[in-house]
Design a protein around this motif. Sequence first.
Motif, PDB file in Angstrom:
ATOM      1  N   THR A 272       0.755  -1.211   0.130  1.00  0.00           N
ATOM      2  CA  THR A 272       0.076   0.057   0.075  1.00  0.00           C
ATOM      3  C   THR A 272       0.876   1.207  -0.161  1.00  0.00           C
ATOM      4  O   THR A 272       2.146   1.023   0.079  1.00  0.00           O
ATOM      5  CB  THR A 272      -0.940   0.028   1.167  1.00  0.00           C
ATOM      6  OG1 THR A 272      -0.157   0.413   2.319  1.00  0.00           O
ATOM      7  CG2 THR A 272      -1.684  -1.357   1.496  1.00  0.00           C
ATOM      8  N   THR A 276      -0.848  -0.560   6.716  1.00  0.00           N
ATOM      9  CA  THR A 276      -2.046  -0.468   7.044  1.00  0.00           C
ATOM     10  C   THR A 276      -2.100  -0.959   8.469  1.00  0.00           C
ATOM     11  O   THR A 276      -1.371  -1.897   8.874  1.00  0.00           O
ATOM     12  CB  THR A 276      -3.295  -1.254   6.430  1.00  0.00           C
ATOM     13  OG1 THR A 276      -2.561  -2.549   5.850  1.00  0.00           O
ATOM     14  CG2 THR A 276      -3.646  -0.509   4.999  1.00  0.00           C
ATOM     15  N   SER A 277      -3.185  -0.565   9.258  1.00  0.00           N
ATOM     16  CA  SER A 277      -3.120  -0.890  10.826  1.00  0.00           C
ATOM     17  C   SER A 277      -3.599  -2.407  10.973  1.00  0.00           C
ATOM     18  O   SER A 277      -4.125  -2.961   9.964  1.00  0.00           O
ATOM     19  CB  SER A 277      -4.000   0.020  11.437  1.00  0.00           C
ATOM     20  OG  SER A 277      -5.384  -0.266  11.157  1.00  0.00           O
ATOM     21  N   GLU A 280      -7.383  -2.535  10.221  1.00  0.00           N
ATOM     22  CA  GLU A 280      -7.610  -2.886   8.632  1.00  0.00           C
ATOM     23  C   GLU A 280      -6.946  -4.047   8.239  1.00  0.00           C
ATOM     24  O   GLU A 280      -7.101  -4.103   6.997  1.00  0.00           O
ATOM     25  CB  GLU A 280      -6.910  -1.600   8.195  1.00  0.00           C
ATOM     26  CG  GLU A 280      -7.324  -0.131   8.616  1.00  0.00           C
ATOM     27  CD  GLU A 280      -6.603   0.957   8.053  1.00  0.00           C
ATOM     28  OE1 GLU A 280      -7.063   2.067   7.912  1.00  0.00           O
ATOM     29  OE2 GLU A 280      -5.361   0.685   8.012  1.00  0.00           O
ATOM     30  N   ARG A 298      -5.040  11.154   6.388  1.00  0.00           N
ATOM     31  CA  ARG A 298      -6.187  10.624   5.570  1.00  0.00           C
ATOM     32  C   ARG A 298      -7.193  11.968   6.031  1.00  0.00           C
ATOM     33  O   ARG A 298      -8.130  12.106   5.615  1.00  0.00           O
ATOM     34  CB  ARG A 298      -6.430   9.403   6.244  1.00  0.00           C
ATOM     35  CG  ARG A 298      -7.718   8.559   5.854  1.00  0.00           C
ATOM     36  CD  ARG A 298      -7.764   7.367   6.514  1.00  0.00           C
ATOM     37  NE  ARG A 298      -7.944   7.595   7.859  1.00  0.00           N
ATOM     38  CZ  ARG A 298      -7.661   6.469   8.806  1.00  0.00           C
ATOM     39  NH1 ARG A 298      -7.266   5.338   8.436  1.00  0.00           N
ATOM     40  NH2 ARG A 298      -7.740   6.825  10.292  1.00  0.00           N
TER      41      ARG A 298
END
Lengths: 339, 339
Positions: A272, A276-277, A280, A298
């Motif tokens: 990505t 991402t967490s 997620e 974001r």
Amino acid sequence: MKLASYKNGSRDGQLVVVNTNLTQCVAVDDIAATLQQALDNWAEISPKLESVYQQLNAGTAERAIPFDSSQCESPLPRAYQWADGSAYVNHVELVRKARGAEIPESFWTDPLMYQGGSDDFIGPTDNVALPSDKWGIDFEAEVAIITDDVPMGVLPENAGKHIKLLMLVNDVSLRGLIPGELAKGFGFFQSKPSSAFSPVAVTPDELQDKWMDNKVHLPLISHYNHSLFGRPQAGTDMTFDFAQLVAHAAKSRNLGAGTIIGSGTVSNKQGTEYGTSIAEGGVGYSCIAEVRMIETIRDGKPTTDFMQFGDHIKIEMLDEQGNNIFGSIDQNVVQAAKP
Amino acid sequence: MKLASYKNGSRDGQLVVVNTNLTQCVAVDDIAATLQQALDNWAEISPKLESVYQQLNAGTAERAIPFDSSQCESPLPRAYQWADGSAYVNHVELVRKARGAEIPESFWTDPLMYQGGSDDFIGPTDNVALPSDKWGIDFEAEVAIITDDVPMGVLPENAGKHIKLLMLVNDVSLRGLIPGELAKGFGFFQSKPSSAFSPVAVTPDELQDKWMDNKVHLPLISHYNHSLFGRPQAGTDMTFDFAQLVAHAAKSRNLGAGTIIGSGTVSNKQGTEYGTSIAEGGVGYSCIAEVRMIETIRDGKPTTDFMQFGDHIKIEMLDEQGNNIFGSIDQNVVQAAKP
């Protein structure tokens, strides 16, 4: 081989050899009183420690006692050098992006590294005690190596052989103090308080094929307040390997035995833009600042807070069978007593 | 009391007590093998060292031998912390002015300080060996202090009592590497190779009334290639005293015993805008960079070169009777052997 420094009321602790499962250990005063002593004479002393390690794993070591990581200092409770790289350029890119800046092209070829304070490390299960939690307290989960004597000007291709031990680090950072310090131009000082290292330091051979190309190819796991926060692969997106970091540090000076060099915050892009967490479905992060930066990119502003007094952080690395390799950095953040 | 570390083939040298005239010394293995050991237990050990010092000055010390500063390591051949301030804001102002920038107002109230490498100091009469003299090699003549254990958050008014020893420093700098490193934002690393300290460290009482308000009120004398280059007053234009520098360093962490804190390059304004050179009748400078900056401000470009291989630097401080207090830092710059 696995080594630790037990608390014994001294400044440098008591060197102990720990078995591979982290269940037993044995003091080795007769070989070396402290880990620094062992590193000062590594070629002579490490085979003797290795021999004790073999006995310990075979169950034949005399004077073995149960290993308790809460009795540990950081493997080097104080050191002559702690130099921390920032080898996961994704982390650096995120920091810059959050304030609308691009990273210079040179960041992909010339490592970032800062000189850290090394006179007073925190034990791996001791409290992180600070005067204020208004300073933006953050953890940074990292991998670090310890060298023997490294000659000035060593080339990256010759630097790897100086890597004698591996550890994990919590490079505690005070985010609120960083912008002011960096603006002054002299780098971090007050914004980088004492770091903590994993209970156990291990020789690279302990990782078998997970130590390859001078990188550790296993996930680094962080739990923040008992929830999984990150498990990025330490071998992925590491732009500069540890041999390159050692060579960078040694460009204009010798490095003394017992020099600790850190990887910087482990951070994966995961295909990505910025990773991402866990929530997620990604591998998450190794510090709170990255989450806040993604929130800023974001949503225009961060919503996740930095650490407060009472918060907890655990950092560890498991092998493919789920065994804890280094023991766990397991710390609460508390208010420091007034001087 | 005056202390030094004699070369003995070990990494930390042999602690010796030196008499006030720097003519005699005596090894004190029976009290403490190394200066770090003494600092680790200063309250207990310093009175014993002081007693030997009295005997040495009285001519009654057993085993006294002639003192030879060429046998000295830096007083701490390696240390757990070396933090260098930049307390003479005139120096900082000059650096900025030469590139057309003003210093922020905060520089007069918030000290600049960088974390230096402390794992491998150079002996006071050993060569400064570097791979290249194309990196803009410069000396920086400074004063430094050594502390005992300092608690986190100590206030400036309580920090002075932690100053146990004083020394001189040659904070070798690679000017050609500084702009690139500072642009990266992480401070100095490759641009600050190993420093050298004076042969002898002295307790503040040795300076009598010249140690006042946590400053040293004597000229710091630099000879570059055997010509007088600077003799600025170390007590003049020092915007932050050593107690303030200690408190700054301890804001967010404890400082371990044996922490070395430097003053930064000693620099006097002398009632002029930026000071004047020895040739112009002034007190001169403590590094080449300042001269180059004045040349840049005045002539549009610098004409004085940085140090070349073969160059010589001597840094010392005399009392009012002309006696050498700390011994002399006396070094040649040479090309390092290839690794």
